[in-house]
Design a protein around this motif. Structure first.
Motif, PDB file in Angstrom:
ATOM      1  N   ALA A  87      -5.485  23.654   1.568  1.00  0.00           N
ATOM      2  CA  ALA A  87      -5.701  23.367   0.232  1.00  0.00           C
ATOM      3  C   ALA A  87      -4.695  22.236  -0.108  1.00  0.00           C
ATOM      4  N   TRP A  88      -3.840  22.149   0.460  1.00  0.00           N
ATOM      5  CA  TRP A  88      -2.656  21.138   0.173  1.00  0.00           C
ATOM      6  C   TRP A  88      -3.292  19.789   0.611  1.00  0.00           C
ATOM      7  N   LEU A  89      -3.724  19.753   2.148  1.00  0.00           N
ATOM      8  CA  LEU A  89      -4.074  18.647   2.417  1.00  0.00           C
ATOM      9  C   LEU A  89      -5.221  17.794   1.669  1.00  0.00           C
ATOM     10  N   VAL A  90      -6.026  18.749   0.864  1.00  0.00           N
ATOM     11  CA  VAL A  90      -7.273  18.362   0.136  1.00  0.00           C
ATOM     12  C   VAL A  90      -6.358  17.634  -1.134  1.00  0.00           C
ATOM     13  N   PHE A  91      -5.737  18.313  -1.727  1.00  0.00           N
ATOM     14  CA  PHE A  91      -5.131  17.929  -3.012  1.00  0.00           C
ATOM     15  C   PHE A  91      -4.148  16.492  -2.856  1.00  0.00           C
ATOM     16  N   ALA A  92      -3.204  16.468  -1.593  1.00  0.00           N
ATOM     17  CA  ALA A  92      -2.737  15.417  -1.275  1.00  0.00           C
ATOM     18  C   ALA A  92      -3.571  14.203  -1.127  1.00  0.00           C
ATOM     19  N   ALA A  93      -4.725  14.285  -0.394  1.00  0.00           N
ATOM     20  CA  ALA A  93      -5.702  13.215  -0.222  1.00  0.00           C
ATOM     21  C   ALA A  93      -6.265  12.650  -1.327  1.00  0.00           C
ATOM     22  N   ILE A  94      -6.441  13.723  -2.296  1.00  0.00           N
ATOM     23  CA  ILE A  94      -7.204  13.095  -3.715  1.00  0.00           C
ATOM     24  C   ILE A  94      -5.884  12.227  -4.736  1.00  0.00           C
ATOM     25  N   LEU A  95      -4.711  12.954  -4.469  1.00  0.00           N
ATOM     26  CA  LEU A  95      -3.584  12.299  -5.383  1.00  0.00           C
ATOM     27  C   LEU A  95      -2.699  11.198  -4.724  1.00  0.00           C
ATOM     28  N   LEU A  96      -2.544  11.080  -3.373  1.00  0.00           N
ATOM     29  CA  LEU A  96      -1.773   9.948  -2.839  1.00  0.00           C
ATOM     30  C   LEU A  96      -2.450   8.617  -3.133  1.00  0.00           C
ATOM     31  N   PRO A  97      -1.868   7.772  -4.026  1.00  0.00           N
ATOM     32  CA  PRO A  97      -2.251   6.505  -4.308  1.00  0.00           C
ATOM     33  C   PRO A  97      -2.594   5.472  -3.217  1.00  0.00           C
ATOM     34  N   THR A  98      -3.625   4.565  -3.348  1.00  0.00           N
ATOM     35  CA  THR A  98      -3.762   3.588  -2.575  1.00  0.00           C
ATOM     36  C   THR A  98      -3.104   2.282  -2.703  1.00  0.00           C
ATOM     37  N   ARG A  99      -2.444   2.275  -3.613  1.00  0.00           N
ATOM     38  CA  ARG A  99      -1.446   1.066  -3.998  1.00  0.00           C
ATOM     39  C   ARG A  99      -0.137   1.633  -4.771  1.00  0.00           C
ATOM     40  N   ARG A 100       0.830   1.109  -4.505  1.00  0.00           N
ATOM     41  CA  ARG A 100       2.268   1.407  -5.208  1.00  0.00           C
ATOM     42  C   ARG A 100       1.949   1.051  -6.770  1.00  0.00           C
ATOM     43  N   ARG A 101       2.509   1.766  -7.706  1.00  0.00           N
ATOM     44  CA  ARG A 101       2.682   1.463  -8.894  1.00  0.00           C
ATOM     45  C   ARG A 101       3.847   0.701  -9.180  1.00  0.00           C
ATOM     46  N   THR A 102       3.489  -0.350  -9.953  1.00  0.00           N
ATOM     47  CA  THR A 102       4.667  -1.191 -10.346  1.00  0.00           C
ATOM     48  C   THR A 102       5.243  -0.973 -11.633  1.00  0.00           C
ATOM     49  N   THR A 103       6.067  -1.034 -11.923  1.00  0.00           N
ATOM     50  CA  THR A 103       6.748  -0.904 -13.366  1.00  0.00           C
ATOM     51  C   THR A 103       7.573  -2.114 -13.762  1.00  0.00           C
ATOM     52  N   ASP A 104       7.500  -2.659 -15.078  1.00  0.00           N
ATOM     53  CA  ASP A 104       7.851  -3.788 -15.694  1.00  0.00           C
ATOM     54  C   ASP A 104       9.479  -3.263 -15.861  1.00  0.00           C
ATOM     55  N   SER A 105      10.400  -4.070 -15.090  1.00  0.00           N
ATOM     56  CA  SER A 105      11.656  -3.837 -15.159  1.00  0.00           C
ATOM     57  C   SER A 105      12.574  -4.596 -15.941  1.00  0.00           C
ATOM     58  N   ARG A 106      12.061  -5.480 -16.715  1.00  0.00           N
ATOM     59  CA  ARG A 106      12.650  -6.505 -17.439  1.00  0.00           C
ATOM     60  C   ARG A 106      12.986  -5.597 -18.896  1.00  0.00           C
TER      61      ARG A 106
END
Length: 234
Positions: free
Chosen positions: A212-231
């Motif tokens: 079950a964990w593998l399925v949840f991880a497959a769904i929730l692991l993003p395809t690209r890194r989230r970027t945050t505005d550090s300014r």
């Protein structure tokens, strides 16, 4: 004289993880449910069952045993693809620690153990094998040890290889990452089942949450890194 400029390499994202994980889990669960239905409710015997029960099951349920072997062998293939794709995904997301490689190694070992267990199970459908009680017990034990702790322990490495970087880099929700670490820890403890048969109760307890964990991880692991505005805001 003309010069050619090489086109920039576009990183390959690989196949989507959710269908691969779902295929692995669906095939494995089918290998448990469908043979039991075909066998009229008889379930695959434990290696700790008495000899008469084990021998009677394999001699009387050749078709269900063959289906078990087929489905589990089939399940081992998407599991290997999942491990390879998840490793590449973590690398593309900026994970340079060994976690992704550890997960890949664990996934390949788990896939290989599942495939080997399935092939050993297949041999238990051969008429020349079923004539010999000692061979039935030997092959049944080998199928169990490879498909039990031989599969589950490296599966813990696969899960830990995704959960640890997922927690540190916040690629996964904290609850999912911590659940993965707990499952991976229990999978490592399952190593002791080789020496202490009473601990074999850990195998089904850990196996199904890990799938079950593998399925949840497959769904929730993003395809690209989230970027945050550090300014800094004024």
């Amino acid at each position: 004289m003309t010069t050619t400029v090489a086109a920039p390499r576009i990183p390959q994202a690989g196949p989507p993880l959710p269908p691969i994980a779902i295929a692995t889990v669906a095939l494995f669960l089918a290998s448990l449910v469908l043979p039991a239905i075909l066998a009229g409710g008889d379930t695959y015997p434990s290696p700790y069952s008495d000899q008469a029960t084990v021998v009677e099951y394999f001699r009387g349920n050749t078709g269900p045993v063959l289906l078990t072997a087929l489905l589990q062998f089939a399940a081992s293939l998407p599991l290997a693809i999942f491990a390879a794709t998840a490793s590449v995904r973590l690398n593309r997301l900026g994970v340079r620690a060994p976690g992704g490689t550890i997960g890949l190694v664990g996934g390949v070992l788990a896939s290989g153990s599942m495939a080997l267990s399935a092939l050993l199970t297949w041999t238990l459908t051969r008429p020349e094998i079923l004539d010999h009680v000692e061979l039935i017990r030997l092959l049944h034990d080998l199928a169990f040890i490879t498909g039990g702790p031989g599969f589950l322990v490296p599966s813990g490495l696969l899960i830990a290889g995704i959960a640890v970087p997922g927690l540190i880099t916040r690629l996964l929700p904290r609850w999912l990452a911590w659940a993965g670490l707990i499952i991976a820890g229990l999978a490592m403890i399952a190593t002791l089942t080789v020496a202490f048969p009473d601990l074999s109760i850990l195998l089904p307890i850990v196996r199904f949450p890990s799938l079950a964990w593998l399925v949840f991880a497959a769904i929730l692991l993003p395809t690209r890194r989230r970027t945050t505005d550090s300014r800094e805001r004024p």
